[in-house]
Design a protein around this motif. Structure first.
Motif, PDB file in Angstrom:
ATOM      1  N   GLY A   8      12.797  79.065  16.481  1.00  0.00           N
ATOM      2  CA  GLY A   8      11.543  79.000  15.698  1.00  0.00           C
ATOM      3  C   GLY A   8      10.654  77.662  15.415  1.00  0.00           C
ATOM      4  N   ASP A   9      11.426  77.014  15.270  1.00  0.00           N
ATOM      5  CA  ASP A   9      11.240  75.365  14.661  1.00  0.00           C
ATOM      6  C   ASP A   9      10.434  75.481  15.803  1.00  0.00           C
ATOM      7  OD1 ASP A   9      11.252  76.364  12.067  1.00  0.00           O
ATOM      8  OD2 ASP A   9      13.577  75.013  11.995  1.00  0.00           O
ATOM      9  N   ALA A  10      11.601  75.217  16.961  1.00  0.00           N
ATOM     10  CA  ALA A  10      10.971  74.351  17.935  1.00  0.00           C
ATOM     11  C   ALA A  10       9.539  75.249  19.270  1.00  0.00           C
ATOM     12  CB  ALA A  10      12.467  74.560  18.824  1.00  0.00           C
ATOM     13  N   MET A  11       9.789  76.414  19.055  1.00  0.00           N
ATOM     14  CA  MET A  11       8.852  76.343  20.131  1.00  0.00           C
ATOM     15  C   MET A  11       7.450  76.750  18.805  1.00  0.00           C
ATOM     16  SD  MET A  11       7.732  78.257  22.518  1.00  0.00           S
ATOM     17  CE  MET A  11       6.263  78.057  22.547  1.00  0.00           C
ATOM     18  N   ASN A  12       7.700  76.640  17.726  1.00  0.00           N
ATOM     19  CA  ASN A  12       6.288  76.537  16.706  1.00  0.00           C
ATOM     20  C   ASN A  12       5.787  74.587  16.935  1.00  0.00           C
ATOM     21  OD1 ASN A  12       5.844  78.618  16.144  1.00  0.00           O
ATOM     22  ND2 ASN A  12       6.800  78.883  13.794  1.00  0.00           N
ATOM     23  N   ILE A  13       6.413  73.977  17.348  1.00  0.00           N
ATOM     24  CA  ILE A  13       6.099  72.368  17.596  1.00  0.00           C
ATOM     25  C   ILE A  13       5.249  72.950  18.672  1.00  0.00           C
ATOM     26  CG2 ILE A  13       6.473  70.074  18.584  1.00  0.00           C
ATOM     27  CD1 ILE A  13       9.122  70.911  16.285  1.00  0.00           C
ATOM     28  N   VAL A  14       5.615  73.357  19.715  1.00  0.00           N
ATOM     29  CA  VAL A  14       5.045  73.148  21.341  1.00  0.00           C
ATOM     30  C   VAL A  14       3.860  73.833  20.453  1.00  0.00           C
ATOM     31  CG1 VAL A  14       5.074  75.191  23.115  1.00  0.00           C
ATOM     32  CG2 VAL A  14       7.212  73.861  22.457  1.00  0.00           C
ATOM     33  N   LEU A  15       3.761  74.846  19.889  1.00  0.00           N
ATOM     34  CA  LEU A  15       2.343  76.002  19.853  1.00  0.00           C
ATOM     35  C   LEU A  15       1.622  74.728  18.813  1.00  0.00           C
ATOM     36  CD1 LEU A  15       4.018  79.127  18.753  1.00  0.00           C
ATOM     37  CD2 LEU A  15       2.885  78.968  21.064  1.00  0.00           C
ATOM     38  N   GLU A  16       1.715  74.435  17.480  1.00  0.00           N
ATOM     39  CA  GLU A  16       0.644  73.624  17.301  1.00  0.00           C
ATOM     40  C   GLU A  16       0.364  72.272  17.941  1.00  0.00           C
ATOM     41  OE1 GLU A  16       3.940  71.749  13.910  1.00  0.00           O
ATOM     42  OE2 GLU A  16       3.704  73.410  12.544  1.00  0.00           O
ATOM     43  N   ARG A  17       1.073  71.938  19.066  1.00  0.00           N
ATOM     44  CA  ARG A  17       1.242  71.254  19.957  1.00  0.00           C
ATOM     45  C   ARG A  17      -0.274  71.420  20.834  1.00  0.00           C
ATOM     46  NH1 ARG A  17       5.014  68.834  24.243  1.00  0.00           N
ATOM     47  NH2 ARG A  17       6.169  67.967  21.701  1.00  0.00           N
ATOM     48  N   TYR A  18      -0.581  72.915  21.172  1.00  0.00           N
ATOM     49  CA  TYR A  18      -1.706  73.505  21.762  1.00  0.00           C
ATOM     50  C   TYR A  18      -2.674  73.952  20.964  1.00  0.00           C
ATOM     51  CZ  TYR A  18       0.944  71.779  25.822  1.00  0.00           C
ATOM     52  OH  TYR A  18       1.286  71.455  27.103  1.00  0.00           O
ATOM     53  N   LYS A  19      -2.458  73.623  19.800  1.00  0.00           N
ATOM     54  CA  LYS A  19      -3.624  73.988  18.781  1.00  0.00           C
ATOM     55  C   LYS A  19      -3.331  75.561  18.645  1.00  0.00           C
ATOM     56  CE  LYS A  19      -6.271  70.206  17.697  1.00  0.00           C
ATOM     57  NZ  LYS A  19      -5.497  69.074  18.238  1.00  0.00           N
ATOM     58  N   TYR A  20      -1.900  76.255  19.345  1.00  0.00           N
ATOM     59  CA  TYR A  20      -2.052  77.825  19.057  1.00  0.00           C
ATOM     60  C   TYR A  20      -1.618  78.358  17.620  1.00  0.00           C
ATOM     61  CZ  TYR A  20      -2.657  76.986  24.523  1.00  0.00           C
ATOM     62  OH  TYR A  20      -3.338  76.815  25.453  1.00  0.00           O
ATOM     63  N   PRO A  21      -1.807  79.193  17.231  1.00  0.00           N
ATOM     64  CA  PRO A  21      -0.765  80.165  16.211  1.00  0.00           C
ATOM     65  C   PRO A  21       0.595  79.643  16.103  1.00  0.00           C
ATOM     66  CG  PRO A  21      -3.012  82.083  17.518  1.00  0.00           C
ATOM     67  CD  PRO A  21      -2.379  80.313  17.902  1.00  0.00           C
ATOM     68  N   THR A  22       1.234  79.869  15.043  1.00  0.00           N
ATOM     69  CA  THR A  22       2.626  79.602  14.517  1.00  0.00           C
ATOM     70  C   THR A  22       3.126  80.738  14.439  1.00  0.00           C
ATOM     71  OG1 THR A  22       2.687  78.951  13.029  1.00  0.00           O
ATOM     72  CG2 THR A  22       2.927  77.231  14.900  1.00  0.00           C
ATOM     73  N   HIS A  23       4.119  81.060  14.995  1.00  0.00           N
ATOM     74  CA  HIS A  23       4.751  82.466  14.289  1.00  0.00           C
ATOM     75  C   HIS A  23       6.323  81.957  13.107  1.00  0.00           C
ATOM     76  CE1 HIS A  23       3.261  84.272  17.402  1.00  0.00           C
ATOM     77  NE2 HIS A  23       3.549  83.491  18.319  1.00  0.00           N
ATOM     78  N   HIS A  24       5.945  83.506  12.045  1.00  0.00           N
ATOM     79  CA  HIS A  24       7.533  83.640  11.382  1.00  0.00           C
ATOM     80  C   HIS A  24       8.705  84.122  11.965  1.00  0.00           C
ATOM     81  CE1 HIS A  24       4.475  83.331   7.515  1.00  0.00           C
ATOM     82  NE2 HIS A  24       3.304  84.426   8.559  1.00  0.00           N
ATOM     83  N   TYR A  25      10.048  83.144  11.081  1.00  0.00           N
ATOM     84  CA  TYR A  25      11.333  83.597  11.525  1.00  0.00           C
ATOM     85  C   TYR A  25      11.305  85.090  12.207  1.00  0.00           C
ATOM     86  CZ  TYR A  25      12.151  78.491   9.993  1.00  0.00           C
ATOM     87  OH  TYR A  25      12.652  77.687  10.170  1.00  0.00           O
ATOM     88  N   LYS A  26      10.569  85.964  11.467  1.00  0.00           N
ATOM     89  CA  LYS A  26      10.740  87.547  12.151  1.00  0.00           C
ATOM     90  C   LYS A  26      10.293  87.932  13.273  1.00  0.00           C
ATOM     91  CE  LYS A  26      13.527  89.623   8.444  1.00  0.00           C
ATOM     92  NZ  LYS A  26      14.645  90.298   9.096  1.00  0.00           N
ATOM     93  N   ALA A  27       9.318  87.201  13.721  1.00  0.00           N
ATOM     94  CA  ALA A  27       8.661  87.156  14.615  1.00  0.00           C
ATOM     95  C   ALA A  27       9.645  86.850  15.713  1.00  0.00           C
ATOM     96  CB  ALA A  27       7.420  86.858  14.752  1.00  0.00           C
ATOM     97  N   TYR A  28      10.281  85.157  15.518  1.00  0.00           N
ATOM     98  CA  TYR A  28      10.723  85.115  16.236  1.00  0.00           C
ATOM     99  C   TYR A  28      11.806  86.251  16.681  1.00  0.00           C
ATOM    100  CZ  TYR A  28       8.102  81.314  17.251  1.00  0.00           C
ATOM    101  OH  TYR A  28       6.905  80.327  17.449  1.00  0.00           O
TER     102      TYR A  28
END
Length: 215
Positions: A22-42
């Motif tokens: 989740g941490d790695a994917m959220n870094i990618v999402l933040e890079r493109y200014k997309y919404p991030t997700h909670h661990y439960k979603a992952y």
């Protein structure tokens, strides 16, 4: 039946890896200014490989092939550097493996995580327990396709019906049944008992050491 081999899924079965993923994917999402997700979603995104996880994590309007490819490459670059930061074995897993190592049974890992990452995590956390260790190399061979599981049996020189497959998702149970292996589901992972039973689980484990009873 005397079982001669056990094949384990990795994420949600041997290790809780959801925070690193989740941490790695959220870094990618933040890079493109997309919404991030909670661990439960992952926990609902994992199971079908990192490319599928990337697709699920992206906003629906941003799931064109070019963006998927770009985010997948970024995810792989980040995650490969931090795939063992927070990832840890579940309680009871090492005790189970220590018991299994005293028995004449072969232990292997088969994951839909990319092959290089599967090997990196397993070798870092479980050195000396598993051989071979296989992750996803060819998208068409992704679980629940039984191809790689059956090839593993040939490598281990055991019959599929002499093999237990242990996992935490319906995909794992389908893989086991498609390969004519004993499908064993675990309740400490990312999915619930209902999904495992509907996926074809023949046994359900509440604790890793429950596997000894099946043997």
């Amino acid at each position: 039946m005397t079982y001669k081999a056990i094949i384990f899924d990795l994420d949600g079965t041997l290790v809780n890896s959801i925070e690193d993923i989740g941490d790695a994917m959220n870094i990618v999402l933040e890079r493109y200014k997309y919404p991030t997700h909670h661990y439960k979603a992952y926990e609902t995104f994992v199971g079908s490989g990192i490319r599928s996880l990337v697709v699920n994590a992206l906003p629906e309007a941003q799931r064109d092939q070019a963006q998927i490819d770009t985010c997948f490459e970024a995810m792989m670059a980040i995650y490969s550097q931090q795939c063992t930061v927070k990832t840890k074995p579940y309680d009871g897993i090492v005790a189970l493996l220590d018991q299994l190592k005293t028995q004449p049974i072969k232990l292997s890992v088969l994951s839909n995580k990319a092959d290089e990452l599967t090997k990196k995590v397993v070798l870092a956390l479980f050195p000396g327990y598993f051989n071979p260790i296989l992750g996803l190399k060819i998208e068409a061979h992704k679980k629940p396709n039984p191809h790689v599981a059956l090839e593993l049996c040939k490598t281990l020189q055991v019959l599929p019906e002499e093999t237990i497959y242990v996992g935490d998702t319906a995909i794992d149970m389908q893989t086991a049944n498609n390969a004519n292996m004993l499908a064993v589901g675990v309740l400490w992972g990312f999915r619930d008992k209902k999904e495992l039973i509907e996926g074809g689980a023949k046994h359900i484990l509440n604790h890793p050491l429950d596997l000894i009873d099946i043997l």
